[in-house]
Design a protein around this motif. Structure first.
Motif, PDB file in Angstrom:
ATOM      1  N   THR A 124       0.802  -1.217   0.000  1.00  0.00           N
ATOM      2  CA  THR A 124       0.000   0.000   0.000  1.00  0.00           C
ATOM      3  C   THR A 124       0.838   1.271   0.000  1.00  0.00           C
ATOM      4  OG1 THR A 124      -0.158  -0.228   2.409  1.00  0.00           O
ATOM      5  CG2 THR A 124      -2.025  -1.002   1.107  1.00  0.00           C
ATOM      6  N   TYR A 125       2.099   1.222   0.431  1.00  0.00           N
ATOM      7  CA  TYR A 125       2.868   2.454   0.589  1.00  0.00           C
ATOM      8  C   TYR A 125       4.048   2.593  -0.370  1.00  0.00           C
ATOM      9  CZ  TYR A 125       0.102   3.307   4.721  1.00  0.00           C
ATOM     10  OH  TYR A 125      -0.943   3.531   5.572  1.00  0.00           O
ATOM     11  N   GLY A 126       4.355   1.572  -1.152  1.00  0.00           N
ATOM     12  CA  GLY A 126       5.384   1.728  -2.171  1.00  0.00           C
ATOM     13  C   GLY A 126       6.782   1.447  -1.677  1.00  0.00           C
ATOM     14  N   GLY A 127       7.775   1.786  -2.530  1.00  0.00           N
ATOM     15  CA  GLY A 127       9.170   1.536  -2.224  1.00  0.00           C
ATOM     16  C   GLY A 127       9.608   2.252  -0.965  1.00  0.00           C
ATOM     17  N   LEU A 178       4.725   5.685 -10.363  1.00  0.00           N
ATOM     18  CA  LEU A 178       3.273   5.592 -10.428  1.00  0.00           C
ATOM     19  C   LEU A 178       2.873   4.249  -9.834  1.00  0.00           C
ATOM     20  CD1 LEU A 178       0.525   6.701 -11.373  1.00  0.00           C
ATOM     21  CD2 LEU A 178       0.927   5.528 -13.566  1.00  0.00           C
ATOM     22  N   GLY A 179       2.125   4.314  -8.731  1.00  0.00           N
ATOM     23  CA  GLY A 179       1.719   3.091  -8.055  1.00  0.00           C
ATOM     24  C   GLY A 179       0.208   2.950  -7.999  1.00  0.00           C
ATOM     25  N   VAL A 180      -0.264   1.742  -8.245  1.00  0.00           N
ATOM     26  CA  VAL A 180      -1.680   1.418  -8.148  1.00  0.00           C
ATOM     27  C   VAL A 180      -1.816   0.273  -7.162  1.00  0.00           C
ATOM     28  CG1 VAL A 180      -3.748   0.653  -9.381  1.00  0.00           C
ATOM     29  CG2 VAL A 180      -2.086   2.144 -10.523  1.00  0.00           C
ATOM     30  N   TYR A 181      -2.718   0.398  -6.185  1.00  0.00           N
ATOM     31  CA  TYR A 181      -2.840  -0.635  -5.165  1.00  0.00           C
ATOM     32  C   TYR A 181      -4.302  -1.050  -4.990  1.00  0.00           C
ATOM     33  CZ  TYR A 181      -3.812   3.555  -2.356  1.00  0.00           C
ATOM     34  OH  TYR A 181      -4.308   4.745  -1.894  1.00  0.00           O
ATOM     35  N   ALA A 230      -2.262  -6.113  -3.254  1.00  0.00           N
ATOM     36  CA  ALA A 230      -1.007  -5.959  -3.994  1.00  0.00           C
ATOM     37  C   ALA A 230      -0.894  -4.531  -4.492  1.00  0.00           C
ATOM     38  CB  ALA A 230      -0.940  -6.933  -5.166  1.00  0.00           C
ATOM     39  N   ARG A 231       0.322  -4.124  -4.748  1.00  0.00           N
ATOM     40  CA  ARG A 231       0.605  -2.832  -5.342  1.00  0.00           C
ATOM     41  C   ARG A 231       1.522  -3.046  -6.531  1.00  0.00           C
ATOM     42  NH1 ARG A 231       1.869   3.104  -3.074  1.00  0.00           N
ATOM     43  NH2 ARG A 231       3.252   3.836  -4.728  1.00  0.00           N
ATOM     44  N   ALA A 232       1.215  -2.373  -7.635  1.00  0.00           N
ATOM     45  CA  ALA A 232       2.057  -2.414  -8.834  1.00  0.00           C
ATOM     46  C   ALA A 232       2.664  -1.036  -9.036  1.00  0.00           C
ATOM     47  CB  ALA A 232       1.247  -2.820 -10.052  1.00  0.00           C
ATOM     48  N   ASP A 233       3.985  -0.978  -9.157  1.00  0.00           N
ATOM     49  CA  ASP A 233       4.701   0.284  -9.340  1.00  0.00           C
ATOM     50  C   ASP A 233       5.431   0.283 -10.674  1.00  0.00           C
ATOM     51  OD1 ASP A 233       5.012   2.142  -6.685  1.00  0.00           O
ATOM     52  OD2 ASP A 233       4.670   0.051  -6.144  1.00  0.00           O
ATOM     53  N   ARG A 234       5.363   1.413 -11.331  1.00  0.00           N
ATOM     54  CA  ARG A 234       6.218   1.656 -12.499  1.00  0.00           C
ATOM     55  C   ARG A 234       7.147   2.812 -12.127  1.00  0.00           C
ATOM     56  NH1 ARG A 234       7.309   1.034 -17.787  1.00  0.00           N
ATOM     57  NH2 ARG A 234       5.748  -0.568 -18.163  1.00  0.00           N
ATOM     58  N   HIS A 235       8.429   2.464 -11.965  1.00  0.00           N
ATOM     59  CA  HIS A 235       9.434   3.421 -11.517  1.00  0.00           C
ATOM     60  C   HIS A 235      10.351   3.775 -12.679  1.00  0.00           C
ATOM     61  CE1 HIS A 235      12.659   5.231  -9.109  1.00  0.00           C
ATOM     62  NE2 HIS A 235      11.787   5.304  -8.122  1.00  0.00           N
ATOM     63  N   SER A 236      10.736   5.041 -12.731  1.00  0.00           N
ATOM     64  CA  SER A 236      11.542   5.510 -13.855  1.00  0.00           C
ATOM     65  C   SER A 236      12.913   4.853 -13.916  1.00  0.00           C
ATOM     66  CB  SER A 236      11.698   7.037 -13.778  1.00  0.00           C
ATOM     67  OG  SER A 236      12.320   7.422 -12.558  1.00  0.00           O
ATOM     68  N   GLU A 237      13.408   4.289 -12.819  1.00  0.00           N
ATOM     69  CA  GLU A 237      14.726   3.661 -12.798  1.00  0.00           C
ATOM     70  C   GLU A 237      14.668   2.152 -13.007  1.00  0.00           C
ATOM     71  OE1 GLU A 237      17.739   5.546 -12.454  1.00  0.00           O
ATOM     72  OE2 GLU A 237      16.164   6.972 -12.993  1.00  0.00           O
ATOM     73  N   ILE A 238      13.469   1.614 -13.195  1.00  0.00           N
ATOM     74  CA  ILE A 238      13.307   0.166 -13.302  1.00  0.00           C
ATOM     75  C   ILE A 238      12.510  -0.157 -14.553  1.00  0.00           C
ATOM     76  CG2 ILE A 238      12.385  -1.888 -12.159  1.00  0.00           C
ATOM     77  CD1 ILE A 238      12.612  -0.344  -9.520  1.00  0.00           C
ATOM     78  N   GLU A 256       7.034  -3.312 -14.627  1.00  0.00           N
ATOM     79  CA  GLU A 256       6.322  -3.065 -13.383  1.00  0.00           C
ATOM     80  C   GLU A 256       6.885  -3.927 -12.257  1.00  0.00           C
ATOM     81  OE1 GLU A 256       4.707  -3.573 -16.282  1.00  0.00           O
ATOM     82  OE2 GLU A 256       4.211  -1.450 -16.569  1.00  0.00           O
ATOM     83  N   ILE A 257       6.761  -3.414 -11.041  1.00  0.00           N
ATOM     84  CA  ILE A 257       7.146  -4.154  -9.845  1.00  0.00           C
ATOM     85  C   ILE A 257       5.871  -4.480  -9.087  1.00  0.00           C
ATOM     86  CG2 ILE A 257       8.499  -4.136  -7.726  1.00  0.00           C
ATOM     87  CD1 ILE A 257      10.229  -1.972  -8.964  1.00  0.00           C
ATOM     88  N   LEU A 258       5.625  -5.760  -8.826  1.00  0.00           N
ATOM     89  CA  LEU A 258       4.434  -6.201  -8.117  1.00  0.00           C
ATOM     90  C   LEU A 258       4.817  -6.549  -6.678  1.00  0.00           C
ATOM     91  CD1 LEU A 258       1.393  -6.820  -8.423  1.00  0.00           C
ATOM     92  CD2 LEU A 258       2.055  -9.210  -8.858  1.00  0.00           C
ATOM     93  N   SER A 259       4.100  -5.952  -5.725  1.00  0.00           N
ATOM     94  CA  SER A 259       4.372  -6.183  -4.305  1.00  0.00           C
ATOM     95  C   SER A 259       3.096  -6.658  -3.622  1.00  0.00           C
ATOM     96  CB  SER A 259       4.872  -4.896  -3.637  1.00  0.00           C
ATOM     97  OG  SER A 259       6.028  -4.403  -4.274  1.00  0.00           O
TER      98      SER A 259
END
Length: 776
Positions: A242-245, A470-473, A490-498, A501-504
């Motif tokens: 829910t809170y991201g990286g 940009l994160g969607v949870y 779950a939260r999916a993040d799209r980070h400019s350095e990666i 998508e990153i799924l958490s």
């Protein structure tokens, strides 16, 4: 003590399986009221005002002092005196709800009908209990602490005041499983560690928003005034769902102050640390109009602490610090109190300087060793919260925080060690909660833009980067049975350095076979993106003229984590006044693709370059035992102890060690708060830090080596007396000693060639303080 402003009317709070809670943030003790009492207000008749009063007592008839009594319809609050008495005058006739809350007791209350001109007298009986507080951090929705599937701790306002905390660092220092440490002999920058993980693995939130950037966090834990914090919610374990990286080790959420009545508090404190003087002045002015549903708070604080030379080498171990902060918050309820608009702005200016005391009055480049930092931070936050229907509410917020810093990290009269850093951080967040028959569905989107521009041209360092995320949870909090709850999301993040998508994901289960017994288990994934962190922007001086600068390897990828937690909690009630909470937590965090700094020096440059690469994995595992006991409102005892192992999968490349550095295998806290006769209040606290492995670089010593440190036991003690002036008005006198035993590192490096990062143990030597607080 200020109380939260309650709107003229509002729908009831809810738990899973009923209507969703109102979104507005109130202090935990005030927010819990509507959970137990249902619909708060049903109309009011007009006519001559009435009056009511009475006593708050325990179940054996003894008076409960310091309880907060609230008339929910108007939001007016009163605090019981030593005899448990309270009173209200000018009460609007009609039906309303009266509620009583006190630390260590379950919430009590009654429905009242007060006719015009009538005087009512009543007695409210309180029962000892734990776990009644409502918290929001663990699930992003308001929920009773005992019903949370995720392990959460609450530091109440009373505990913050009892320990005489001035900053966030002081406020969390006696929390089980949490360590606050100093990391630099020159500038004393601090970090908060949770369950063995370093500061960058945990996330600090302000009212649920991650507005504290990595740059601001370097010295930020000592720049959040405790006066502005109503409570602190600590969630341990992965929170990226829910809170991201950055929420790998846990989350620390600061619940901001909200007023309930018009008042003002002024405090002055004088202290002496290691024999050197310091002073602190603060003021808080509240204006609240419950009938109009609005409030305004204005706050200011100014601190000044002189440098301290502990070992007599004329180089400081405690830096000179100056802090000036100012803030304003305004809240306005609307739409028949179903909506609230809030705006907050603040400004912080912090200066610190440490190192060469012989030349302390000279410019930094005319000294043998100096670290000097001038930080300015300006923040603005807007929020709209709306209870659109009994089963749907949403929250939209936007925040901007701009941090600017001028710095000097230099030795040997270096004219090139000046630097300039600017870091604007913008965050927008939308969260929606849907209540269903047996579950609550929470979803939302969060967008952030974090810019770093750092120039230290003398060392050839120039960082200009923009990080976007940009994160969607999505999360479902479901009641499977009366005693079983399941939280998954779950939260999916799209980070400019990666790339990609990153799924958490996150999963947590709660089982309460009895009202006083709870079992919890959880598993959560998290990540740390490969961006500039605080240690990169803090140049460590080693061996006099050398400086270490960290740069990222081009192939650096994010760290990944998986956190497991299994806990059991028993909440017995005993004796005439007693309630307790005994909790045992077993935890494990697996880390992959760890960030590690390896030496990659270029002889043509004046500094020592370090390259940050991915280097294997690690595991942190152990057990945490915490015990809390309350004897009504008279006394409270909290004990916490952690036994853990923190090991790399393969030896780290610098020293060949598998142990985490600066991480003791054993540490613990203890604190006692007691109300004594004659309006005296006592606080006693202890912090135990076990042995740990610390790297020690050459400079003052001949060659790099690993050190095994001794253990420390530091004690705090303070005594306060309240002098009532009538109503909410009072004077509070306090005197105390921090680190009474003067436990401090005994093998400090000396002189300009010292390794400034070779510090461990208690943050400061013995400090004596006296203070006076006036509340009007």
């Amino acid at each position: 003590m200020s109380r939260p402003l309650l709107p003229p009317s509002c729908p009831s709070l809810w738990r899973t399986g009923a209507a969703p809670p109102p979104w507005w943030r109130r202090r935990a003790r005030a927010r819990v009221l509507s959970v137990l009492l249902g619909v708060l207000t049903v109309g009011a008749a007009h006519g001559e005002p009435c009056a009511l009063g009475g006593r708050a007592v325990d179940r054996h008839g003894s008076a409960v002092s310091g309880a907060v009594v609230t008339l929910v319809a108007s939001g007016e609050s009163s605090t019981t005196d030593a005899a448990g008495r309270f009173s209200f005058t000018g009460v609007r006739p009609g039906r309303t709800e009266l509620v009583v809350v006190a630390d260590g007791y379950a919430v009590a209350g009654d429905t009242l009908r007060c006719d015009a001109g009538e005087e009512l007298v009543l007695e409210v009986s309180l029962s000892p209990a734990f776990g009644e507080e409502l918290v929001v951090t663990a699930t992003r929705t308001e929920k009773r602490l005992a019903d949370l599937p995720v392990h959460t701790q609450v530091i109440a306002r009373a505990e913050i005041e009892s320990s005489a905390a001035r900053t966030l660092a002081d406020a969390v220092e006696f929390t089980s499983g949490v360590r606050v440490e100093s990391n630099c002999q020159n500038c004393n920058f601090s970090q908060i560690r949770m369950l063995g993980l370093e500061g960058p693995y945990s996330q600090i939130l302000v009212d649920g928003q991650p507005t504290v950037s990595s740059l601001a966090l370097v010295y930020g834990v000592e720049q959040f005034p405790a006066r502005l914090i109503d409570s602190v919610e600590v969630v341990k374990g992965g929170g990226s769902a829910t809170y991201g990286g950055g929420a790998v080790g846990g989350v620390i959420n600061l619940i901001p102050h909200q007023p309930s009545h018009t008042s003002a508090v002024f405090e002055a404190r004088y202290l002496a640390t290691g024999g050197e003087p310091g002073r602190s002045l603060s003021g808080l002015a509240d204006w609240a109009a419950a009938d109009r549903g609005r409030s305004l708070s204005v706050f200011a604080q100014s601190d000044e602490i002189d440098p301290v030379d502990v070992d007599g080498d004329r180089y400081s171990e405690v830096t000179r610090r100056e802090l000036t902060t100012f803030g304003v918050r305004f809240d306005q309820y609307a739409l028949a109190s179903k909506g609230r608009f809030s705006v907050e702005t603040n400004r912080t200016e912090a200066r610190r300087r440490g190192g060469d005391l012989e030349r302390f009055a000279l410019p930094p480049d005319r000294t043998a060793l100096t670290e000097a930092i001038d930080t300015r931070r300006t923040g603005l936050s807007l929020g709209w919260l709306h209870q659109a229907s009994p089963r749907f509410d949403y929250r939209a917020t936007s925040s901007l925080a701009v941090t600017k810093r001028d710095s000097y990290y230099g030795a040997g009269f270096d004219p090139d060690a000046y630097g300039v850093t600017e870091n604007p951080l913008w965050i927008a967040d939308l969260q929606l909660n849907h209540g269903f028959a047996r579950s609550t569905l929470t979803w939302g989107v969060q967008n952030s833009r974090d810019e770093i521009e750092d120039l230290q041209l003398g060392y050839g360092r120039q960082i200009a980067a923009t990080y976007r995320d940009l994160g969607v949870y999505l999360q479902d909090d479901r009641k499977l049975a009366p005693s079983v709850s399941l939280l998954y999301g779950a939260r999916a993040d799209r980070h400019s350095e990666i790339g990609g998508e990153i799924l958490s994901p996150r999963l947590a289960l709660l089982w309460s076979p009895r009202a006083d017994l709870t079992f919890r288990s959880s598993v959560a994934a998290g990540f740390r993106p490969p961006v500039v962190f605080d240690e990169d922007l803090h140049i460590v001086l080693v061996g006099g003229g050398d400086a270490r600068v960290v740069r990222n390897d081009p192939g650096l990828v994010e760290e990944r984590s998986t956190a497991f937690l299994l806990s059991t909690e028993w909440r017995p009630v005993f004796g005439r006044f007693g309630a307790a909470a005994v909790e045992l937590n077993l935890f494990r965090t697996d880390l992959d693709d760890l960030f590690h700094n390896v030496e990659a020096d270029d002889p043509a440059t004046p500094e020592v370059e370090l390259l940050r690469r991915n280097s294997g994995g690690a595991r942190v595992e152990g057990a945490e035992l915490s015990i809390s006991v309350r004897w009504g409102s008279k006394a409270g005892l909290d004990l916490g102890f952690v036994r853990q192992s923190s090991r790399f999968d393969v030896p780290e490349p610098d020293f060949g060690s598998r142990d985490f550095f600066r991480t003791p295998d054993r540490y613990g806290t203890a604190s006692l708060s007691a109300r004594l006769p004659h309006r005296l209040e006592l606080f006693a606290g202890a912090i135990y830090t076990g042995p740990m492995t610390v790297p020690h670089y050459a400079g003052f010593i001949d060659a790099d080596r690993l050190e095994r440190t001794p253990s420390f036991l530091s004690l705090d003690l303070n005594l306060s007396r309240r002098l009532p002036l009538g109503g909410h008005r009072e004077v509070k006198l306090t005197a105390g000693v921090k680190n009474l035993t003067d436990e401090y590192q005994g093998d400090l490096d000396r002189g300009p060639d010292r390794d400034s990062a070779y510090v461990y143990g208690p943050r400061f030597p013995r400090s004596v303080f006296v203070g006076v607080q006036i509340e009007l």
